[in-house]
Every structure is written in C-alpha cells, then in structure tokens.
Design a protein around this motif. Structure first.
Motif, PDB file in Angstrom:
ATOM      1  N   ALA A 377       0.835  -1.204   0.000  1.00  0.00           N
ATOM      2  CA  ALA A 377       0.000   0.000   0.000  1.00  0.00           C
ATOM      3  C   ALA A 377       0.868   1.251   0.000  1.00  0.00           C
ATOM      4  CB  ALA A 377      -0.925  -0.010   1.212  1.00  0.00           C
ATOM      5  N   ALA A 378       1.943   1.223   0.801  1.00  0.00           N
ATOM      6  CA  ALA A 378       2.840   2.380   0.848  1.00  0.00           C
ATOM      7  C   ALA A 378       3.532   2.588  -0.497  1.00  0.00           C
ATOM      8  CB  ALA A 378       3.872   2.188   1.956  1.00  0.00           C
ATOM      9  N   LEU A 379       3.900   1.510  -1.157  1.00  0.00           N
ATOM     10  CA  LEU A 379       4.546   1.623  -2.474  1.00  0.00           C
ATOM     11  C   LEU A 379       3.586   2.208  -3.507  1.00  0.00           C
ATOM     12  CD1 LEU A 379       6.518  -1.767  -2.569  1.00  0.00           C
ATOM     13  CD2 LEU A 379       7.455   0.523  -2.169  1.00  0.00           C
ATOM     14  N   ARG A 380       2.327   1.807  -3.420  1.00  0.00           N
ATOM     15  CA  ARG A 380       1.344   2.320  -4.383  1.00  0.00           C
ATOM     16  C   ARG A 380       1.076   3.808  -4.193  1.00  0.00           C
ATOM     17  NH1 ARG A 380      -1.113  -2.726  -3.291  1.00  0.00           N
ATOM     18  NH2 ARG A 380      -2.537  -1.741  -1.770  1.00  0.00           N
ATOM     19  N   LYS A 381       1.257   4.280  -2.986  1.00  0.00           N
ATOM     20  CA  LYS A 381       0.946   5.686  -2.699  1.00  0.00           C
ATOM     21  C   LYS A 381       2.095   6.648  -3.002  1.00  0.00           C
ATOM     22  CE  LYS A 381      -2.384   4.650   0.965  1.00  0.00           C
ATOM     23  NZ  LYS A 381      -2.667   4.726   2.420  1.00  0.00           N
ATOM     24  N   LEU A 382       3.228   6.130  -3.438  1.00  0.00           N
ATOM     25  CA  LEU A 382       4.355   7.010  -3.733  1.00  0.00           C
ATOM     26  C   LEU A 382       4.005   7.941  -4.904  1.00  0.00           C
ATOM     27  CD1 LEU A 382       7.342   4.507  -3.344  1.00  0.00           C
ATOM     28  CD2 LEU A 382       6.608   6.299  -1.759  1.00  0.00           C
ATOM     29  N   PRO A 383       4.474   9.199  -4.874  1.00  0.00           N
ATOM     30  CA  PRO A 383       4.026  10.224  -5.851  1.00  0.00           C
ATOM     31  C   PRO A 383       4.709  10.136  -7.206  1.00  0.00           C
ATOM     32  CG  PRO A 383       5.580  11.204  -4.313  1.00  0.00           C
ATOM     33  CD  PRO A 383       5.377   9.779  -3.858  1.00  0.00           C
ATOM     34  N   PHE A 384       4.708   8.962  -7.804  1.00  0.00           N
ATOM     35  CA  PHE A 384       5.359   8.818  -9.098  1.00  0.00           C
ATOM     36  C   PHE A 384       4.605   9.558 -10.204  1.00  0.00           C
ATOM     37  CE2 PHE A 384       6.951   4.670  -7.191  1.00  0.00           C
ATOM     38  CZ  PHE A 384       8.195   5.195  -6.880  1.00  0.00           C
ATOM     39  N   ASP A 385       3.290   9.629 -10.110  1.00  0.00           N
ATOM     40  CA  ASP A 385       2.510  10.319 -11.146  1.00  0.00           C
ATOM     41  C   ASP A 385       2.925  11.780 -11.240  1.00  0.00           C
ATOM     42  OD1 ASP A 385       1.185   8.011 -11.692  1.00  0.00           O
ATOM     43  OD2 ASP A 385      -0.614   8.505 -10.529  1.00  0.00           O
ATOM     44  N   LYS A 386       3.097  12.406 -10.118  1.00  0.00           N
ATOM     45  CA  LYS A 386       3.507  13.811 -10.102  1.00  0.00           C
ATOM     46  C   LYS A 386       4.944  13.952 -10.592  1.00  0.00           C
ATOM     47  CE  LYS A 386       3.922  17.790  -7.016  1.00  0.00           C
ATOM     48  NZ  LYS A 386       3.750  18.287  -5.608  1.00  0.00           N
ATOM     49  N   HIS A 387       5.793  13.027 -10.115  1.00  0.00           N
ATOM     50  CA  HIS A 387       7.207  13.109 -10.494  1.00  0.00           C
ATOM     51  C   HIS A 387       7.397  12.894 -11.991  1.00  0.00           C
ATOM     52  CE1 HIS A 387      11.526  12.772 -10.262  1.00  0.00           C
ATOM     53  NE2 HIS A 387      11.509  11.511 -10.710  1.00  0.00           N
ATOM     54  N   LEU A 388       6.595  12.023 -12.592  1.00  0.00           N
ATOM     55  CA  LEU A 388       6.741  11.694 -14.013  1.00  0.00           C
ATOM     56  C   LEU A 388       5.689  12.390 -14.872  1.00  0.00           C
ATOM     57  CD1 LEU A 388       7.609   7.894 -13.719  1.00  0.00           C
ATOM     58  CD2 LEU A 388       9.175   9.813 -14.059  1.00  0.00           C
ATOM     59  N   SER A 389       5.142  13.477 -14.351  1.00  0.00           N
ATOM     60  CA  SER A 389       4.229  14.275 -15.163  1.00  0.00           C
ATOM     61  C   SER A 389       5.002  14.909 -16.317  1.00  0.00           C
ATOM     62  CB  SER A 389       3.574  15.363 -14.313  1.00  0.00           C
ATOM     63  OG  SER A 389       4.557  16.304 -13.869  1.00  0.00           O
ATOM     64  N   LEU A 390       4.311  15.217 -17.394  1.00  0.00           N
ATOM     65  CA  LEU A 390       4.951  15.768 -18.591  1.00  0.00           C
ATOM     66  C   LEU A 390       5.741  17.025 -18.251  1.00  0.00           C
ATOM     67  CD1 LEU A 390       5.236  15.397 -21.651  1.00  0.00           C
ATOM     68  CD2 LEU A 390       3.204  16.844 -21.931  1.00  0.00           C
ATOM     69  N   GLN A 391       5.150  17.874 -17.432  1.00  0.00           N
ATOM     70  CA  GLN A 391       5.800  19.133 -17.077  1.00  0.00           C
ATOM     71  C   GLN A 391       7.106  18.886 -16.318  1.00  0.00           C
ATOM     72  OE1 GLN A 391       3.325  21.627 -14.664  1.00  0.00           O
ATOM     73  NE2 GLN A 391       4.810  23.308 -14.547  1.00  0.00           N
ATOM     74  N   ASN A 392       7.067  17.922 -15.334  1.00  0.00           N
ATOM     75  CA  ASN A 392       8.267  17.678 -14.539  1.00  0.00           C
ATOM     76  C   ASN A 392       9.350  16.979 -15.352  1.00  0.00           C
ATOM     77  OD1 ASN A 392       9.493  17.897 -11.838  1.00  0.00           O
ATOM     78  ND2 ASN A 392       9.554  15.651 -11.957  1.00  0.00           N
ATOM     79  N   VAL A 393       8.926  16.068 -16.231  1.00  0.00           N
ATOM     80  CA  VAL A 393       9.905  15.376 -17.077  1.00  0.00           C
ATOM     81  C   VAL A 393      10.633  16.391 -17.972  1.00  0.00           C
ATOM     82  CG1 VAL A 393      10.193  13.727 -18.978  1.00  0.00           C
ATOM     83  CG2 VAL A 393       8.745  13.157 -17.021  1.00  0.00           C
ATOM     84  N   LYS A 394       9.875  17.317 -18.612  1.00  0.00           N
ATOM     85  CA  LYS A 394      10.486  18.359 -19.434  1.00  0.00           C
ATOM     86  C   LYS A 394      11.492  19.155 -18.623  1.00  0.00           C
ATOM     87  CE  LYS A 394       6.728  19.293 -22.696  1.00  0.00           C
ATOM     88  NZ  LYS A 394       5.759  20.335 -23.150  1.00  0.00           N
ATOM     89  N   LYS A 395      11.078  19.525 -17.387  1.00  0.00           N
ATOM     90  CA  LYS A 395      11.911  20.360 -16.531  1.00  0.00           C
ATOM     91  C   LYS A 395      13.204  19.638 -16.171  1.00  0.00           C
ATOM     92  CE  LYS A 395      11.710  22.656 -11.985  1.00  0.00           C
ATOM     93  NZ  LYS A 395      12.681  21.817 -11.305  1.00  0.00           N
ATOM     94  N   VAL A 396      13.098  18.379 -15.738  1.00  0.00           N
ATOM     95  CA  VAL A 396      14.273  17.620 -15.312  1.00  0.00           C
ATOM     96  C   VAL A 396      15.215  17.368 -16.483  1.00  0.00           C
ATOM     97  CG1 VAL A 396      15.070  15.401 -14.390  1.00  0.00           C
ATOM     98  CG2 VAL A 396      13.103  16.553 -13.367  1.00  0.00           C
ATOM     99  N   VAL A 397      14.653  16.966 -17.631  1.00  0.00           N
ATOM    100  CA  VAL A 397      15.478  16.683 -18.799  1.00  0.00           C
ATOM    101  C   VAL A 397      16.192  17.952 -19.266  1.00  0.00           C
ATOM    102  CG1 VAL A 397      15.421  15.987 -21.230  1.00  0.00           C
ATOM    103  CG2 VAL A 397      14.145  14.683 -19.520  1.00  0.00           C
ATOM    104  N   SER A 398      15.463  19.048 -19.304  1.00  0.00           N
ATOM    105  CA  SER A 398      16.056  20.308 -19.758  1.00  0.00           C
ATOM    106  C   SER A 398      17.171  20.748 -18.827  1.00  0.00           C
ATOM    107  CB  SER A 398      14.980  21.400 -19.823  1.00  0.00           C
ATOM    108  OG  SER A 398      13.999  21.060 -20.759  1.00  0.00           O
ATOM    109  N   GLU A 399      16.943  20.614 -17.502  1.00  0.00           N
ATOM    110  CA  GLU A 399      17.967  21.006 -16.542  1.00  0.00           C
ATOM    111  C   GLU A 399      19.194  20.096 -16.658  1.00  0.00           C
ATOM    112  OE1 GLU A 399      16.030  20.871 -12.815  1.00  0.00           O
ATOM    113  OE2 GLU A 399      15.033  22.815 -13.041  1.00  0.00           O
TER     114      GLU A 399
END
Length: 618
Positions: A377-399
């Motif tokens: 249950a704890a693993l399922r609740k980890l915020p991967f959706d937010k971390h791998l959102s399109l906006q965050n992926v663009k930001k991390v890759v660009s940085e």
C-alpha cells in the motif's frame, strides 16, 4: 457411621478453621472464584421479628444468660454461635474469634464483649453491619450445634437508623437463609397471628415446601386466657415438613431476678406437663427438645452432604495444587539457585515469545501483514505520477541537458528522474522496519504478561522488558540500515539491459530535410521518457517489495528469535547475590496469595483426613 456428636463436632471444627482462615472466597489467577468449604457446610440461621423471643430461645438452648438485651434492635451484627459439648465436670467457657486464646468463664463478660464488639463496628448507634461475630461456647450442658443469630426483622426505621433499615436487615437475613444448605429456625410469638409472622413470611419465600424450616412458637404463657396455639403446634394452621415446637422462656421478672437457666428449664417442663392444652405434646415441647431436634436434623443433613463435601474437598485440593504450581515455590536464598531460577524464567518467557512468532500463539501474523498489506500500500501511494508528469519530465530533462541539448537520448535526464524516483522507496523501507519493530515490542509485552512463572516477579519483568526493548532497538537499526542499503544499491547502479531492450526512437533520414528539428522535443518524446522511467521504477518496486521483507526478517525477526536476551544473560553472569535477589523481589500480593493457598491447602487436607477418620468410624 460416626456418632452424632463426632459428626457435628467435625463440622464445628471445620467451620472454625474456615473462619480463622477467612475461607469465604478466593480467586485463581484468572479471577475466577474457587469453591469454598464454608459455603458447602450446613448451618442453622435463627430468624424472627424484633422482640419475638429469639435471644431467649438461644439462651435456653445454651443454658446461659449471655446475650445483650434491650428495647428495639439489639442484635445488630450476625452472631455465629458454635456450641461444643465437653465432658461432664469440666468448666464451661466461651471464646471469641477476634480474641484468640482468651477464655471467658463469666458469661456476663461475654454479653459485654458482644456489645462492645458490635459497637466497635457500628458505633453506639442503631446501625447494623453484615460482618459476623464468631463465638464458641464449650459446655457439658449443650449439644453440638452451630447457630447463626441474625438481626430481628423490622418494618420501620427508628431514630438513628437509615430509612432503608428494614430492607437492609431483610437482605442480610436472605443472604444466609436462601442458601440450600441453611436450616431456618423461624421464631414467631404465639400471642400474635401466625399469618403476620415475619419469620414465616420470609422462610416461605426461600423455602416454599418447608422442608428446611423449623417453626418455633414463643410466649405461649402470655396468650390471652382461654386461647391456645394448638392450631399452629399441631400443623393445622400452617404446615411445615418438621413439627412445630413451643417454648416458654423466662419472663422479664425472672430475668430481673437472675433466675438461672436450669431452674428456667425445669419451670418450662412443668408448664407443658401441667398445661391442659399442651400436656399431650409435652414430650415434644420445650427448649431442650428443640436443641435435640435441631441436632438430630443437622446430623442427618451432614450425613447426606458428606459425599458432596468430600467431592468438593478433593476437587478444591486439586485446584489449589494447580494454582500453587502456577505461582511457583518460594524463592531460594542461594545465589546459584537464584541465577538458575532467573535463567529458567527467561527461557520460559523466550518460549512464549517464539510461540507468538511461530504461530503457536496469535500476534506473529501481524508481521506478515506488514509485508503483505502495509508495504504494498505504501509503495502504491508514492508520488510517481507527479514526479513523471509531462511538465516535470520536461523540466528535469532540460535542466540535465544544460546549455547543450541531448543529441540522441537524454541519459542524464533519465538518470536524474530515476534517482529521484528511487529515493521515494526509502520511506516505505523505513516504515516497514518501524512497523515490524512495534509488533515485536508488543509481542514482548504480551509474552511477559502471558508467562505465568514471571507474574511473581515484577522487578524481573521490568528488567526483561528493558533488555528486550534495548535489543529490539539494535535490531531495528540494523534492519533500517540494511533496508535503506537495498534502496541505495538500486539507485547506485541501474540495470542497463532494461533500457537496451526498450524500442529505440527512429532518427530522421539525411535526405528528409522536411522533418522539423523540434520533433525530438515534442510531447510524445517526453511521454516516452516518462513511460520508460515508470516501467523501470515499477520493476525496482517489485524487487524491493520482495527484498525489503527479507532484510527486515533477517535483521529483526530472526535476531529476535536467536539473541533477544544474549546481552541480558551476559549481564546476569556479572551480578552479585544481592542483585540477583533484587530481581527476584516477589510481588507482595503474589506472596500473600501463595500464603493463602498454602493455608487453605493445609485446611482442606486436614478436613479430608478428619472426614476419613471421623465420618466413617464404626
């Protein structure tokens, strides 16, 4: 079969022994009441309204003037009166339970002591108390009997009494007479209508068939001239299973003149022998006949109950010995024996603890629940959706690209996205370690409480708990380090083969100059990056879901089973005799319980021996 005197004398001795030991109720370790010998013994309760002549009847049976007298309520505490016949020529005397080894030969002083002892409990008021006074009288002129004189029934409260006095007295009397082994001596004055008798009304409520009620009519000599009580005495007015007995007590004038009981008994016999109304019943009237009748009935009741008493005694001996085994023997004084005792107690606790873990007792399954429910249950609740959102992926890759965009695949962007995602696993890993730690602590607490042998030693319980908790803290730290190391290992070296197997993006051909140069940085490109990272994280999540429990069990559960008390054992070996004795500082309540068990065991074994030697004497 033994004689009447020996049987009733046996019951009297047993009752006195029960009284001395306070054998009116004892509980085992679970709190359940053990049966008491006192409750199984037959007794005779004297019941009547105030001024019905109860005291005079008792004094006539005893042949001594020894009870307090006065107006209103005189008997304010139950008086358990045990009569013991001694050989002719011996001096008669009385003894109170609260004054052991003090013999009263002056029965005037007996009266004063009853009054003083009553006042000590109730004060110099008209209050009542259910705490009985125990008096034994040894005389050649009595039959072996145990009588319980109870406060007289009343209907209204007088000054100095609570409004509930009538109900309080009735409840006290009922607590004695409602027991099936209680013989009821119902005292009623002959100069009142038997239909209004308080004693008969109460006895009819608890003994509707009348098989354990003896009716006694007092004050026959005070009836109106020309009337008699034959309707009652001959059983026509109110029938009982046993014959009614009429008595003539001393008059108030006789009491003032200190007419002794021997003379009073003779006058009573003469009254019935010469009475035109009662002469045909004279042989079955009077206080002497009443005493013999009660003694004979008591004998038959005792004979009938001896098998059940023997059964109760044997069963109680077994139960007491079982309880003694549970609480253990007294602590040894030798240091070596004390160390052996402590180690034995530790092993007993360790066995219970392991039974919880291995399934012999409940609780160990909660550890599996941590791995099967809480961790996933704890693993399922980890915020991967937010971390791998399109906006965050663009930001991390660009940085990660910096001033020079990646040419083919954004490797640094991938690594940063994966490293941050994997760091999220630290939380569930530590949470699993803590959850199992708290389960183990709770199992230690429960195991200490469930180890019967430890209940005697609160100090040792505390030391065991402290040593166990300290060990569990060490195991938790080892488990935390190992679980986090597993997470860090996954982050420190990525599985290259996973990415090599991913489908590669198709590069535009040299001649296809029409393809826009920004295709590599469109949303589809970043979504593929997010999808690839998500797939990798899911793979790692499945790995950790299986390896974190292994680390926790290895470092915490396995070590708790193997070496929970190892350091404690080392410390024990360095302790001096006084320190070992301090660990075995037994709970005073447990010491008192053992003492009570020992006394009762001795009592019941002596009763068994007495019954064997007395009850079946030819």
């Amino acid at each position: 079969m033994a004689s009447m005197e020996s049987l009733i004398g046996l019951m009297n001795r047993i009752q006195r022994a029960c009284t001395v030991l306070g054998d009116h109720g004892i509980s085992d370790e679970s709190g359940a009441d053990l049966p008491t010998l006192w409750e199984s013994l037959p007794s005779i309760a004297v019941v009547g309204g105030q001024s019905s002549g109860k005291s005079s009847v008792l004094e006539s049976i005893v042949g001594r003037d020894f009870l307090p007298r006065g107006s209103g309520i005189v008997t304010r505490r139950p008086l358990v009166l045990q009569l013991q016949q001694i050989e002719k020529g011996q001096q008669e005397y009385a003894e109170f339970l609260h004054l052991p080894r003090k013999k009263f030969t002056d029965f005037g002083l007996v009266r004063n002591e009853i009054q003083d002892e009553t006042d000590r409990m109730t004060g110099k008021t008209k209050q009542i108390s259910p705490v009985p006074i125990h008096l034994s009288i040894y005389s050649p002129h009595v039959v072996n009997l145990t009588l319980i004189d109870l406060p007289g029934l009343t209907k209204v409260a007088v000054e100095g009494q609570p409004e509930s006095i009538a109900e309080d007295i009735e409840n006290m009397v009922l607590s004695y007479v409602e027991k099936p082994n209680c013989i009821i001596l119902a005292i009623s004055p002959a100069n009142q209508d038997i239909a209004t008798s308080d004693a008969i009304k109460l006895s009819r409520d608890v003994d509707p068939t009348g098989e354990r009620t003896f009716g006694v009519l007092t004050k026959l000599d005070l009836m109106d001239q020309g009337t008699n009580a034959l309707e009652v005495l001959e059983g026509r007015s109110y029938r009982l299973q046993h014959p009614w007995v009429g008595v003539v007590n001393r008059s108030q004038a006789d009491i003032k003149k200190n007419v002794d009981m021997i003379l009073a008994r003779r006058k009573e016999r003469e009254y019935f022998a010469s009475s035109p109304d009662y002469s045909h019943l004279a042989s079955k009237m009077g206080s002497e006949y009443l005493a013999k009748l009660l003694s004979q009935n008591l004998e038959s009741v005792i004979k009938a109950r001896i098998p059940s008493i023997i059964s109760l005694v044997n069963r109680t001996i077994d139960e007491l010995e079982t309880e003694m085994d549970k609480i253990g023997k007294p602590v040894a004084v030798d240091a070596g024996a004390q160390l052996y005792t402590i180690l034995d107690l530790c092993r007993a606790f360790d066995r219970v603890f392991k039974e919880h873990l291995d399934g012999g007792r409940p609780g160990g399954d909660r550890i599996y629940g941590v791995f099967d429910n809480q961790l996933p249950a704890a693993l399922r609740k980890l915020p991967f959706d937010k971390h791998l959102s399109l906006q965050n992926v663009k930001k991390v890759v660009s940085e990660a690209d910096g001033y020079q965009p990646h040419l083919i695949a954004p490797e640094q962007g991938y690594r940063r996205l994966i490293e941050v995602a994997l760091s999220y696993f630290r939380g569930p890993a530590e949470a699993s370690v803590d959850a199992v730690h708290y389960v183990l602590k709770e199992l230690v607490r429960k195991s200490i409480g469930e180890t019967q042998e430890l209940k005697r030693f609160p100090t040792l319980q505390g030391e065991l708990a402290a040593a166990s908790y300290e060990a569990l803290e060490r195991f938790r730290e080892d488990g935390r380090v190992t679980a986090l190391r597993l997470v860090d290992m996954e982050a420190s070296y990525l599985t290259v083969e996973f990415f090599r197997k991913l489908p590669q993006e198709v590069e535009p051909k040299e001649g296809n100059r029409a393809a826009p140069t920004v295709d590599r940085y469109n949303e589809g490109h970043f979504r593929r990056i997010a999808s690839n990272v998500s797939s990798y994280v899911k793979m790692v999540s499945e790995i950790l879901r299986n390896t974190i429990p292994k680390a926790v069990v290895y470092c915490q559960v396995r070590e708790a089973k193997r070496s929970l008390l190892n350091r404690f054992y080392t410390q024990l070996g360095n302790k001096e005799g006084k320190e070992l004795a301090a660990l075995l500082d037994e709970d005073p309540a447990m010491m008192e319980r053992r003492l009570q068990y020992v006394k009762r065991l001795e009592l019941y074994k002596s009763v068994r021996d007495e019954i064997d030697t007395v009850a079946w004497t030819k």
